[in-house]
Every structure is written in structure tokens, then in C-alpha cells.
Design an enzyme around this catalytic site. Structure first.
Site, PDB file in Angstrom:
ATOM      1  N   GLU A  34      19.213   1.719 -80.846  1.00 36.35           N
ATOM      2  CA  GLU A  34      20.232   2.740 -81.066  1.00 36.35           C
ATOM      3  C   GLU A  34      20.908   2.962 -79.709  1.00 36.35           C
ATOM      4  O   GLU A  34      20.214   3.191 -78.711  1.00 36.35           O
ATOM      5  CB  GLU A  34      19.587   4.045 -81.564  1.00 36.35           C
ATOM      6  CG  GLU A  34      20.647   5.072 -81.889  1.00 36.35           C
ATOM      7  CD  GLU A  34      20.096   6.409 -82.377  1.00 36.35           C
ATOM      8  OE1 GLU A  34      18.869   6.545 -82.518  1.00 36.35           O
ATOM      9  OE2 GLU A  34      20.921   7.309 -82.594  1.00 36.35           O
ATOM     10  N   ARG A 259       3.432  -0.392 -80.196  1.00 40.65           N
ATOM     11  CA  ARG A 259       4.386  -0.216 -79.116  1.00 40.65           C
ATOM     12  C   ARG A 259       3.676  -0.318 -77.771  1.00 40.65           C
ATOM     13  O   ARG A 259       2.463  -0.167 -77.672  1.00 40.65           O
ATOM     14  CB  ARG A 259       5.117   1.109 -79.247  1.00 40.65           C
ATOM     15  CG  ARG A 259       4.236   2.329 -79.187  1.00 40.65           C
ATOM     16  CD  ARG A 259       4.960   3.589 -79.647  1.00 40.65           C
ATOM     17  NE  ARG A 259       6.124   3.887 -78.825  1.00 40.65           N
ATOM     18  CZ  ARG A 259       7.376   3.920 -79.286  1.00 40.65           C
ATOM     19  NH1 ARG A 259       7.623   3.675 -80.544  1.00 40.65           N
ATOM     20  NH2 ARG A 259       8.363   4.217 -78.487  1.00 40.65           N
ATOM     21  N   LYS A 269      13.628   7.496 -74.796  1.00 41.54           N
ATOM     22  CA  LYS A 269      14.995   7.622 -74.278  1.00 41.54           C
ATOM     23  C   LYS A 269      15.392   9.079 -74.148  1.00 41.54           C
ATOM     24  O   LYS A 269      16.100   9.460 -73.235  1.00 41.54           O
ATOM     25  CB  LYS A 269      15.964   6.890 -75.208  1.00 41.54           C
ATOM     26  CG  LYS A 269      16.048   5.408 -74.918  1.00 41.54           C
ATOM     27  CD  LYS A 269      17.054   4.736 -75.831  1.00 41.54           C
ATOM     28  CE  LYS A 269      16.457   4.441 -77.172  1.00 41.54           C
ATOM     29  NZ  LYS A 269      17.377   3.818 -78.107  1.00 41.54           N
TER      30      LYS A 269
END
Ligand code: ATP
Ligand code: MG
Length: 558
Positions: A34, A259, A269
């Protein structure tokens, strides 16, 4: 690009089977960020995985911007993401934007409504949340769930046309309010957002939700293996439900992997953006940031990051990787490839009393003992030199083999010197040393073969240049950032010493010509790279990693 000879990871096994059984003709993966921030080292793992699989299996990998939420997305982030993927050494097959599919998404939403599989809900977001139920209690049907198809089609069109305010209503999938999987309890698929989108401008005022859009993006692009992180495992039934309930062009399948978590590091982020906005760091590319652009500014190479990502591997259970292993990867590479240089970070003046005035000797030093092809360079020395303040101790502790009164040391590639006198200022700080050199020890060896233990780096006053040096340490003091004490947040764990600026360093003259990001080993200190602002007039260097290798040491002990 480097190839690894390891056994297949679970994704490689799945893909191998799918290709052998004929289920997959051409592997197509994607990396779908994104554009709401800069990429971090966790994204690098996903990039290396998705692009790496495409390379390994002669497939393709798309770079896709998952830009379905106009609130946080910006072109600056799109540019930085493209730059980072390219810098890491990967080429995308297609550059895609989810926003290019907005018309198609809308049609598929209409198709769901037409099949009585979606409805417009006028409940507030609070009511929707409350009526969703819990893990132990079923949800409650919305009073609007039984609206007619005709009414829903009309309302959805009016949502699109901007007739309603933000939050007035949403479009929901009609699945099962008592499903044991909360994601399946009539998830919201479209909401009203009267925001300008970085690519579609003001064309839309309704935007699709991630779960609704993601599988469709994959399907449109013909993605065969859609790889995401473990937290989406519970979303997979929903991913499949959307694919099964509209006429999509291809059927992708979602796989999940663990992850990357790194010690002393935050990887979100949203939080990294807060560090930038609150000026805790100088920007997304601050060398302390775990962003790809931060690592680049810090002197990391694409190959060191790729090696790190390949070696940590891909698994289905969460784990914590030691940041020292990442340091180890860059250190090993720089040891082989970077030229050595002398840099005195905190200088102490040394006068060699028996050195004849106005005499300068020109010595030769190896550029890189690990690589004979790197050649040699000339180093000049004269009567006044500088050594590191920490290389002198007036009253040496046990095991200190550097300079102290009466002791002899070697100046790297130069002469043996002995300390005879110590000059101090009124506060008792040592300001100057008087030494004598063995003028027959040129090159650093005593003519009589006597053993001299300590070897110091140095610069000559006659040609040394001033430089600024940035020393860096972990941004956070907590090893595992998920272990924060109750009531505290990450700002309570900022390391006050994560950046130290030394403005009085003296370095050998050749470093004036260093180009931005050029890498060096500063002898006895570590690996440094020239800052992007470096110039002949004000050379600036950033610490990449120190010479000490705690990770390598631990491995040897095992
Ligand atoms: P963040 O929470 O930091 O914003 P994200 O997952 O929301 O991360 P996206 O832009 O959606 O960020 O991520 C793009 C891809 O990178 C996704 O497929 C995601 O799973 C992957 N990714 C993100 N963080 C990690 C991580 N720490 N380790 C491995 N992959 C990651
Ligand atoms: Mg995200």
C-alpha cells in the site's frame, strides 16, 4: 543474482507440485504494497520471496500498488517504493495499480447485489461493530439485511453518485452473521470516503475494502500464488468467498508465511511515519530507520539485504531474528570489498620530538588485505600526528596494550613510537603527547625484532582533513518491541544515544574525494559510507556497522 543451494521451503514445495501436476502453467506472484509509507526490511523479505520465486520457477512477478484507501496514500510513496524494489535488484513484470480496477470492482459489487449476496446497511459503524458478536456469541442480523435487490442496487448507485455523506451507509457482503470466523460475518466491502485519490482524483467517493479488493486484484492479474503474512490466514475463507461468488477471470490461491520480526526494531509503516512526522528521525531515509532507504543511506548493499532475506528463510511460525545477523551479512561483504582508510574520530595530538623538522616520509599502505587487487596507496607522515584519544591511558589498566607513558606502540604501516611526556590543560585533560620514534622501524617492524603489541591508526597533521562522522546505534532499547511494559509505548524506549555526531574527526586526505555512499573500512573502527551530503569541503561519513561481530562469534561457539 546469487542462487542458494538450500532445501526447498514450503512455498517452493507447493509450487513445484503445482507445476508438476499441471495445475500451474506459469507461476505469477506479486508484491502488493500500500503506498502509505516507505518500505521497510520486512517488505524486503516479501520482495525477495515473491520476486525470488518468479526467478527460480521462470515465472513472473508484478509490482502492484494496493491503493484502495485514498486517505493515506501519496505519490511520494509510489516513487520511493519503485526506487527501493529496483535498488534491491528486481524487475517487475507489470506495474499495476489496484485503482486501475475500480470500475471492475464496482461491477462485481453490483453482481453480488444482483445475486442477493450484498446489501446496503444504514447502521452506524458503532452499531455494526456491536452487532458483529464475539468469538463466543453469534452476531445479530442488521435490520437492513433483508432489503430488496432493487432497493440495494438503487442505494449503491446513489452511494457512488455522492448522494450520501461519509458514514451514512456501507455496502456489506451477505454471508453469515453466525459464522465462527468473524471475518465472514457480513464484512463491509465498500464505504463512502469523499477524498481525492492520488490517481483517480475525485472520480470516486466510494472505495472498496482490502479484503474485497485484494483477491480480485490477484484474479485480474492472473496471480497463481498470492503470498501474504500470517495475520491474513483467517481472511482466506473470505478471499475465497469473493472469488467464488463473482465471475472472475482466474482463480488465485492465497498462502501465508511468517512476517519478519527483528530485535531492537519496529516494523510498522504507521509508527515509522510517526517517527518521521514527530522529527524523532531526520526522515524516512535516516540511517537509523529500518527502511530500505535508511539501510541504503547507512551503507547497506542490495546483495547484503538479499542474502539476509534468503538465509533467514520462509516459515509458517512467527520468530524473532537477531539484528546482529543483518549486521553480520553486510560486515562480511564489506570486509571483502571495501578499501581501508585511517580516520581518527576523537583526535589527540602527538609530537614526535626526535623527528627532524620539515621532513616528510611517504609510506605505502595496502588498500585491502583481503583483496590484493585493490592495490596500495601512499601515506605521508611528519613530526606531528594525531591518534585516537582512547588509544592513550596515562595509567593503563591491565590488558591495555596501547599507548601510555614509557610504552611503545606501532603506528600502522609507519614507525614504532614511545611515549615520553604528557601535556595537560588546567583541568587535567590530556592535550598533547610527546613521543620518540625508532627511526629504523620504517614500515612498522623493529630492526632488532622486539615484540610490540599495540598497533594504532593515525593521521598526519600536514595532510589530514577534518570530517564529520555520524555514529549510530539501535533506535530502541528494547530487544523485543512486543515486550513493552503495560501503559508504555514505543516512544518510551527510544535510545538517547542512537545518534552521535563527531565534528572534529580527522581523516586521511584521500577521503576528501569520497563519493556519496562510497564505502570504507575505517581501521580499527568499522565500516563507514560517505553521506549523501559529503563534499571535498566537508566530508561526512556514516557508520554502517562496527568491526565487532557478536553474531559470528556466537555461531563459532555453537
Ligand atoms: P505495515 O504494517 O508495516 O504497514 P503492511 O503489511 O500493512 O505493513 P503492505 O504495504 O500492505 O504493508 O505490505 C506489502 C507486502 O509486504 C504484504 O504482502 C505484506 O504481507 C508484506 N510485509 C509487510 N511487513 C512484512 C514483514 N514484517 N515481513 C514480511 N512481509 C511483510
Ligand atoms: Mg497495511
Amino acid at each position: 543474482m546469487e542462487t542458494e543451494n538450500k532445501s526447498l521451503n514450503f512455498l517452493e514445495e507447493i509450487i513445484t507440485n503445482d507445476i508438476e501436476s499441471g495445475k500451474t502453467k506459469l507461476l505469477i506472484t506479486r508484491f502488493p504494497p500500500e503506498p502509505n509509507g516507505y518500505l521497510h526490511i520486512g517488505h524486503a523479505k516479501s520482495i525477495c520471496l515473491n520476486f525470488g520465486l518468479a526467478i527460480k520457477f521462470n515465472g513472473k512477478c508484478n509490482l502492484r500498488f494496493d491503493d484502495t484507501n485514498p486517505v493515506k496514500e501519496e505519490d511520494e510513496y509510489v516513487l520511493s517504493i519503485k526506487e527501493d524494489v529496483t535498488w534491491l535488484g528486481f524487475e517487475w513484470s507489470k506495474l499495476c495499480y489496484a485503482s486501475d480496477y475500480f470500475d471492475q470492482f464496482y461491477e462485481w459489487a453490483v453482481e453480488l447485489i444482483e445475486n442477493d449476496k450484498a446489501y446496503v446497511d444504514d447502521q452506524s459503524s458503532d452499531e455494526i461493530r456491536k452487532n458483529r458478536g464475539t468469538l463466543t456469541e453469534a452476531g445479530t442480523d442488521s435490520p437492513f439485511r433483508t432489503r430488496s435487490i432493487k432497493e440495494n442496487l438503487d442505494l449503491f448507485e446513489r452511494m457512488k453518485n455522492g448522494e450520501f455523506d461519509e458514514g451514512f451507509c456501507v455496502l456489506r457482503a451477505k454471508i453469515d452473521m453466525s459464522s465462527s470466523n468473524l471475518n465472514m460475518r457480513d464484512p463491509v466491502i465498500y464505504r463512502i470516503l469523499k477524498r481525492e485519490h492520488h490517481r483517480t482524483g475525485n472520480k470516486w467517493c466510494i472505495y472498496p475494502m482490502y479484503d474485497f479488493a485484494h483477491g480480485f486484484e490477484d484474479s485480474i492479474e492472473g496471480i497463481t500464488h498470492s503470498i501474504c503474512t500470517l495475520e491474513f490466514q483467517d481472511h482466506r475463507p473470505l478471499y475465497d468467498w469473493f472469488i467464488d461468488n463473482v465471475s472472475v477471470p482466474s482463480v488465485p490461491r492465497q498462502y501465508e508465511f511468517a512476517r519478519l520480526n527483528l530485535t531492537y526494531t519496529l516494523m510498522s509503516k504507521r509508527k515509522l511515519l510517526e517517527l518521521v512526522s514527530n522529527n524523532v528521525v531526520t526522515g524516512w531515509d535516516d540511517p537509523r530507520m529500518p527502511t530500505i532507504s535508511g539501510f541504503r543511506a547507512r551503507g547497506y548493499t542490495p546483495s547484503s539485504i538479499r542474502r539476509f532475506c534468503n538465509e533467514i528463510g520462509v516459515a509458517r511460525t512467527e520468530s524473532m531474528v537477531e539484528v546482529e545477523f543483518l549486521h553480520h551479512c553486510i560486515r562480511e561483504e564489506l570486509n571483502k570489498e571495501s578499501n581501508r582508510a585511517m580516520a581518527v574520530l576523537r583526535p589527540l595530538k602527538v609530537i614526535i620530538d626526535n623527528w627532524p623538522d620539515n621532513v616528510v616520509d611517504e609510506l605505502s599502505a595496502e588498500n585491502n588485505p583481503e583483496n590484493p587487487e585493490a592495490g596500495t596507496r601512499k601515506l605521508k607522515i611528519g613530526k606531528t600526528i594525531y591518534i585516537e584519544q582512547t588509544d592513550f591511558m596515562e595509567e593503563p589498566v591491565k590488558g591495555f596494550f596501547r599507548l601510555s607513558p614509557g610504552k611503545e606502540v606501532r603506528l600502522k604501516s609507519a614507525y614504532l613510537i614511545t611515549c615520553n611526556d604528557v601535556i595537560k590543560d588546567v583541568n587535567g585533560n590530556v592535550t598533547e603527547l610527546h613521543c620518540s620514534a625508532d627511526m629504523d622501524s620504517r614500515g612498522g617492524e623493529a630492526p632488532d625484532g622486539r615484540r610490540v603489541k599495540g598497533t594504532l591508526h593515525w593521521v598526519w597533521e600536514g595532510d589530514a582533513i577534518k570530517a564529520k562522522i555520524n555514529l549510530y546505534d539501535h533506535l530502541f532499547t528494547l530487544r523485543d518491541m512486543s515486550d513493552m511494559e503495560e501503559g508504555k509505548d514505543y516512544t518510551d524506549y527510544l535510545n538517547p544515544n542512537s545518534h552521535i555526531l563527531l565534528e572534529e574527526a580527522l581523516v586521511e586526505p584521500g577521503l576528501a574525494l569520497a563519493k556519496p555512499l562510497e564505502k570504507f573500512q575505517f581501521l580499527r573502527h568499522g565500516y563507514f559510507c560517505a553521506d549523501k551530503t559529503t563534499s571535498q569541503y566537508m566530508p561526512v561519513f556514516n557508520l554502517t556497522v562496527s568491526l565487532k561481530d557478536p553474531w559470528g562469534k556466537k555461531q563459532q561457539k555453537r
